[in-house]
Design a protein around this motif. Structure first.
Motif, PDB file in Angstrom:
ATOM      1  N   GLY A 355       0.816  -1.220   0.000  1.00 51.97           N
ATOM      2  CA  GLY A 355       0.000   0.000   0.000  1.00 51.97           C
ATOM      3  C   GLY A 355       0.845   1.265   0.000  1.00 51.97           C
ATOM      4  O   GLY A 355       0.401   2.317  -0.464  1.00 51.97           O
ATOM      5  N   VAL A 356       2.090   1.140   0.507  1.00 56.89           N
ATOM      6  CA  VAL A 356       2.961   2.326   0.615  1.00 56.89           C
ATOM      7  C   VAL A 356       3.219   2.934  -0.759  1.00 56.89           C
ATOM      8  O   VAL A 356       3.141   4.149  -0.948  1.00 56.89           O
ATOM      9  CB  VAL A 356       4.303   1.930   1.298  1.00 56.89           C
ATOM     10  CG1 VAL A 356       5.280   3.095   1.261  1.00 56.89           C
ATOM     11  CG2 VAL A 356       4.062   1.471   2.728  1.00 56.89           C
ATOM     12  N   MET A 357       3.532   2.074  -1.736  1.00 59.40           N
ATOM     13  CA  MET A 357       3.874   2.613  -3.065  1.00 59.40           C
ATOM     14  C   MET A 357       2.671   3.326  -3.701  1.00 59.40           C
ATOM     15  O   MET A 357       2.841   4.296  -4.445  1.00 59.40           O
ATOM     16  CB  MET A 357       4.408   1.506  -3.987  1.00 59.40           C
ATOM     17  CG  MET A 357       3.401   0.482  -4.422  1.00 59.40           C
ATOM     18  SD  MET A 357       4.215  -0.788  -5.418  1.00 59.40           S
ATOM     19  CE  MET A 357       2.883  -1.304  -6.487  1.00 59.40           C
ATOM     20  N   ILE A 358       1.474   2.867  -3.369  1.00 58.27           N
ATOM     21  CA  ILE A 358       0.272   3.499  -3.931  1.00 58.27           C
ATOM     22  C   ILE A 358       0.037   4.854  -3.249  1.00 58.27           C
ATOM     23  O   ILE A 358      -0.271   5.854  -3.917  1.00 58.27           O
ATOM     24  CB  ILE A 358      -0.967   2.570  -3.765  1.00 58.27           C
ATOM     25  CG1 ILE A 358      -0.683   1.169  -4.350  1.00 58.27           C
ATOM     26  CG2 ILE A 358      -2.218   3.198  -4.389  1.00 58.27           C
ATOM     27  CD1 ILE A 358      -0.215   1.154  -5.799  1.00 58.27           C
ATOM     28  N   ALA A 359       0.240   4.869  -1.929  1.00 57.00           N
ATOM     29  CA  ALA A 359       0.091   6.139  -1.204  1.00 57.00           C
ATOM     30  C   ALA A 359       1.135   7.143  -1.702  1.00 57.00           C
ATOM     31  O   ALA A 359       0.834   8.324  -1.898  1.00 57.00           O
ATOM     32  CB  ALA A 359       0.253   5.895   0.293  1.00 57.00           C
ATOM     33  N   TRP A 360       2.376   6.657  -1.945  1.00 55.37           N
ATOM     34  CA  TRP A 360       3.428   7.566  -2.430  1.00 55.37           C
ATOM     35  C   TRP A 360       3.070   8.142  -3.804  1.00 55.37           C
ATOM     36  O   TRP A 360       3.255   9.328  -4.073  1.00 55.37           O
ATOM     37  CB  TRP A 360       4.787   6.863  -2.479  1.00 55.37           C
ATOM     38  CG  TRP A 360       5.816   7.756  -3.094  1.00 55.37           C
ATOM     39  CD1 TRP A 360       6.382   7.620  -4.321  1.00 55.37           C
ATOM     40  CD2 TRP A 360       6.360   8.965  -2.532  1.00 55.37           C
ATOM     41  NE1 TRP A 360       7.247   8.672  -4.567  1.00 55.37           N
ATOM     42  CE2 TRP A 360       7.257   9.502  -3.487  1.00 55.37           C
ATOM     43  CE3 TRP A 360       6.170   9.638  -1.324  1.00 55.37           C
ATOM     44  CZ2 TRP A 360       7.959  10.691  -3.259  1.00 55.37           C
ATOM     45  CZ3 TRP A 360       6.871  10.823  -1.100  1.00 55.37           C
ATOM     46  CH2 TRP A 360       7.757  11.327  -2.071  1.00 55.37           C
ATOM     47  N   ASN A 361       2.518   7.293  -4.668  1.00 51.61           N
ATOM     48  CA  ASN A 361       2.096   7.768  -5.985  1.00 51.61           C
ATOM     49  C   ASN A 361       1.012   8.848  -5.814  1.00 51.61           C
ATOM     50  O   ASN A 361       0.983   9.864  -6.508  1.00 51.61           O
ATOM     51  CB  ASN A 361       1.570   6.588  -6.807  1.00 51.61           C
ATOM     52  CG  ASN A 361       1.527   6.838  -8.300  1.00 51.61           C
ATOM     53  OD1 ASN A 361       1.519   5.898  -9.092  1.00 51.61           O
ATOM     54  ND2 ASN A 361       1.495   8.088  -8.715  1.00 51.61           N
ATOM     55  N   GLY A 362       0.150   8.625  -4.820  1.00 53.56           N
ATOM     56  CA  GLY A 362      -0.877   9.623  -4.495  1.00 53.56           C
ATOM     57  C   GLY A 362      -0.233  10.929  -4.060  1.00 53.56           C
ATOM     58  O   GLY A 362      -0.655  12.018  -4.477  1.00 53.56           O
ATOM     59  N   VAL A 363       0.806  10.840  -3.227  1.00 52.41           N
ATOM     60  CA  VAL A 363       1.523  12.039  -2.768  1.00 52.41           C
ATOM     61  C   VAL A 363       2.116  12.782  -3.965  1.00 52.41           C
ATOM     62  O   VAL A 363       1.979  14.007  -4.096  1.00 52.41           O
ATOM     63  CB  VAL A 363       2.651  11.639  -1.773  1.00 52.41           C
ATOM     64  CG1 VAL A 363       3.616  12.800  -1.553  1.00 52.41           C
ATOM     65  CG2 VAL A 363       2.058  11.174  -0.450  1.00 52.41           C
ATOM     66  N   GLU A 364       2.762  12.026  -4.858  1.00 51.14           N
ATOM     67  CA  GLU A 364       3.398  12.660  -6.035  1.00 51.14           C
ATOM     68  C   GLU A 364       2.350  13.377  -6.891  1.00 51.14           C
ATOM     69  O   GLU A 364       2.577  14.473  -7.403  1.00 51.14           O
ATOM     70  CB  GLU A 364       4.113  11.595  -6.876  1.00 51.14           C
ATOM     71  CG  GLU A 364       5.324  10.978  -6.186  1.00 51.14           C
ATOM     72  CD  GLU A 364       6.646  11.418  -6.817  1.00 51.14           C
ATOM     73  OE1 GLU A 364       6.745  12.573  -7.287  1.00 51.14           O
ATOM     74  OE2 GLU A 364       7.575  10.593  -6.814  1.00 51.14           O
ATOM     75  N   ARG A 365       1.198  12.737  -7.056  1.00 55.27           N
ATOM     76  CA  ARG A 365       0.136  13.350  -7.875  1.00 55.27           C
ATOM     77  C   ARG A 365      -0.483  14.561  -7.157  1.00 55.27           C
ATOM     78  O   ARG A 365      -0.816  15.562  -7.788  1.00 55.27           O
ATOM     79  CB  ARG A 365      -0.923  12.302  -8.237  1.00 55.27           C
ATOM     80  CG  ARG A 365      -0.453  11.374  -9.351  1.00 55.27           C
ATOM     81  CD  ARG A 365      -1.518  10.392  -9.799  1.00 55.27           C
ATOM     82  NE  ARG A 365      -1.152   9.833 -11.099  1.00 55.27           N
ATOM     83  CZ  ARG A 365      -1.524  10.350 -12.259  1.00 55.27           C
ATOM     84  NH1 ARG A 365      -2.292  11.424 -12.308  1.00 55.27           N
ATOM     85  NH2 ARG A 365      -1.131   9.797 -13.391  1.00 55.27           N
ATOM     86  N   LEU A 366      -0.617  14.417  -5.842  1.00 57.56           N
ATOM     87  CA  LEU A 366      -1.181  15.518  -5.054  1.00 57.56           C
ATOM     88  C   LEU A 366      -0.289  16.758  -5.156  1.00 57.56           C
ATOM     89  O   LEU A 366      -0.763  17.872  -5.349  1.00 57.56           O
ATOM     90  CB  LEU A 366      -1.285  15.067  -3.598  1.00 57.56           C
ATOM     91  CG  LEU A 366      -2.200  15.853  -2.669  1.00 57.56           C
ATOM     92  CD1 LEU A 366      -3.638  15.811  -3.142  1.00 57.56           C
ATOM     93  CD2 LEU A 366      -2.104  15.300  -1.242  1.00 57.56           C
ATOM     94  N   ARG A 367       1.032  16.544  -5.038  1.00 59.65           N
ATOM     95  CA  ARG A 367       1.984  17.662  -5.124  1.00 59.65           C
ATOM     96  C   ARG A 367       1.877  18.390  -6.449  1.00 59.65           C
ATOM     97  O   ARG A 367       2.053  19.590  -6.539  1.00 59.65           O
ATOM     98  CB  ARG A 367       3.408  17.127  -5.051  1.00 59.65           C
ATOM     99  CG  ARG A 367       3.877  16.738  -3.676  1.00 59.65           C
ATOM    100  CD  ARG A 367       5.162  15.987  -3.887  1.00 59.65           C
ATOM    101  NE  ARG A 367       5.949  15.831  -2.690  1.00 59.65           N
ATOM    102  CZ  ARG A 367       7.108  15.203  -2.667  1.00 59.65           C
ATOM    103  NH1 ARG A 367       7.602  14.679  -3.775  1.00 59.65           N
ATOM    104  NH2 ARG A 367       7.783  15.090  -1.564  1.00 59.65           N
ATOM    105  N   GLU A 368       1.629  17.603  -7.518  1.00 66.77           N
ATOM    106  CA  GLU A 368       1.585  18.196  -8.856  1.00 66.77           C
ATOM    107  C   GLU A 368       0.166  18.578  -9.273  1.00 66.77           C
ATOM    108  O   GLU A 368      -0.043  19.083 -10.370  1.00 66.77           O
ATOM    109  CB  GLU A 368       2.155  17.205  -9.877  1.00 66.77           C
ATOM    110  CG  GLU A 368       3.554  16.772  -9.539  1.00 66.77           C
ATOM    111  CD  GLU A 368       4.567  17.156 -10.594  1.00 66.77           C
ATOM    112  OE1 GLU A 368       4.205  17.154 -11.785  1.00 66.77           O
ATOM    113  OE2 GLU A 368       5.710  17.439 -10.222  1.00 66.77           O
ATOM    114  N   GLY A 369      -0.802  18.213  -8.433  1.00 69.00           N
ATOM    115  CA  GLY A 369      -2.194  18.501  -8.763  1.00 69.00           C
ATOM    116  C   GLY A 369      -2.682  17.724  -9.978  1.00 69.00           C
ATOM    117  O   GLY A 369      -3.453  18.233 -10.794  1.00 69.00           O
TER     118      GLY A 369
END
Ligand code: KG4
Ligand code: ZN
Length: 411
Positions: A355-369
């Protein structure tokens, strides 16, 4: 020639918002929080991350034991196990993080590619969850997540070359941005992990005292340590095709023919352990490693010829379940050392699904909107979903010949 100009981001995006949030440890200054949910194959995973990549809580339920017993993943069984476990796994990740759902900035969930029945469980759960708690939803591409995990652990700037090798996929791509990939090669038939799992099953490695709880890839790596890889000479696939695609089905066929022949010679039935099992494991692992190394070598040369990687400190990232194989890592190191690339592999626990890698991908997308949806938007899962812009035809047309590099590894 290329869809858009290569853009080199020399630094990671800065944190945009910091706010006060409460955790079980009291109030703390923290960044935005993302819950990640993974159910694309046979692992039910969830994790809560902050924007810097700190893992606040995680939980993982692996179905490996069940699938080892049934001799492979049966989609309906995988679906049922996800259904039984998802609630508990998400709850556990949230409890361990001490984060209330109302403090989440978004929920990120794998929606492609993967097993339809498995993806469906994660997506259905997530859509209910985001609607109940009125949180934004970020649909995630499983391979994008594997490719970006490394950036949670090291400050790797775009662009970099990535080799993803797992039970369901093998691909080579240039990662140019969070959602910007150039696909240089992919498997034409099966994935390397699938091949290793099937060879392990054909060798009945479940009956081997040291391998009963190991995945096929892990079992082959372990036995290969005491095997002679030169005893069987399997041909490295696609030697005459100068591209970066992979093929493992023909190799598996060659290995199966050899196993059948040895069973006849030893006068044993299929399902009994062969005396030469270590040697077959070693030769199998070596041939898979050589194939992966050669295609990666060509991808590096293609990137160099087309200026796709930075001239200073170009990086190859290797991830996915098969990337935890030390022999394969060493073979790739031979290639990166001879071409001047820096090799990065996340630790094994981040190479396999979680689940960590999916949450991290979410973080990356959130940062870039990028790709952040309101909770009421209906999202559909996609069992098949290529990653990025397909460049395989350009790679083939370049027909890059490989200089000979000796892959000599003492295992
Ligand atoms: O990434 P992953 O957890 O799941 C997906 O397939 O998406 O990868 C699982 C695959 C299995 O095929 C397993 O046999 C392989 O990764 N694997 C390995 C090793 N550990 C796991 N293959 C080779 N060597 C290993 N040490
Ligand atoms: Zn995976």
């Amino acid at each position: 020639m290329f869809p858009s100009k290569v853009k080199i981001l020399q630094r990671l995006p800065q944190l945009r918002h910091t706010f006060w949030c409460s955790t079980s440890f009291g109030k703390a200054a923290c960044s935005r929080l993302v819950l990640g949910i993974e159910t694309s194959c046979d692992d039910t995973g969830a994790a809560v991350l902050d924007e810097r990549g700190a893992i606040l809580g995680e939980s993982l339920h692996s179905q490996k034991e069940v699938h080892l017993r049934t001799g492979g993943i049966i989609p309906t069984v995988a679906q049922q196990l996800h259904r039984e476990n998802i609630e508990h796994v998400v709850q556990e990740a949230l409890e361990r993080s001490g984060v209330d759902p109302s403090h989440l900035s978004a929920v990120a969930t794998t929606v492609k590619p993967g097993l339809a029945l498995s993806l469906g469980i994660g997506l259905e759960f997530s859509q209910r969850f985001v609607r109940q708690h009125n949180r934004p939803f970020i649909p995630i591409h499983h391979m994008e997540a594997h490719a970006l995990t490394v950036r949670m652990l090291h400050p790797v700037a775009f662009p970099f070359l990535v080799l993803l090798i797992s039970g369901g996929h093998s691909l080579l791509a240039v990662a140019r941005g969070v959602d910007d990939f150039l696909l240089l090669g992919h498997s034409l038939d099966e994935a390397p992990g699938d091949t290793l799992d099937k060879v392990a099953r054909r060798l009945s490695l479940r009956k081997h005292p040291q391998c009963s709880t190991l995945s096929g890839g892990q079992a082959i790596e372990l036995l290969a340590k005491n095997g002679d890889k030169k005893r069987f000479n399997f041909r490295t696939p696609m030697g005459q095709t100068p591209d970066c695609c992979f093929s493992f089905a023909g190799l598996r066929n060659d290995i199966t023919i050899t196993i059948t022949k040895k069973e006849k010679e030893e006068g044993i039935e299929q399902g009994t352990l062969l005396s030469c099992v270590n040697d077959i494991a070693a030769a199998t692992q070596h041939t898979v490693a050589a194939h992966l190394a050669k295609r990666t070598h060509r991808a590096i040369l293609f990137c160099k010829a087309n200026g796709l990687l930075p001239s200073s400190s170009p990086t190859l990232v290797v991830s996915g379940g098969v990337a935890s194989n030390q022999y394969i890592r060493k073979a790739l190191t031979v290639i990166t050392e001879s071409t001047g690339l820096h090799l990065l592999c996340p630790p094994a626990k981040f190479c396999t699904d979680n689940g960590v890698m999916i949450a991290w991908n979410g973080v990356e997308r959130l940062r870039e909107g990028k790709g952040i949806l309101s909770p009421n938007i209906d999202v559909h899962y996609e069992p098949k979903a290529p990653l990025g812009v397909d460049m395989t035809a350009e790679v083939r047309a370049a027909a890059i010949r490989l200089p000979s590099v000796r892959i000599k590894i003492s295992s």
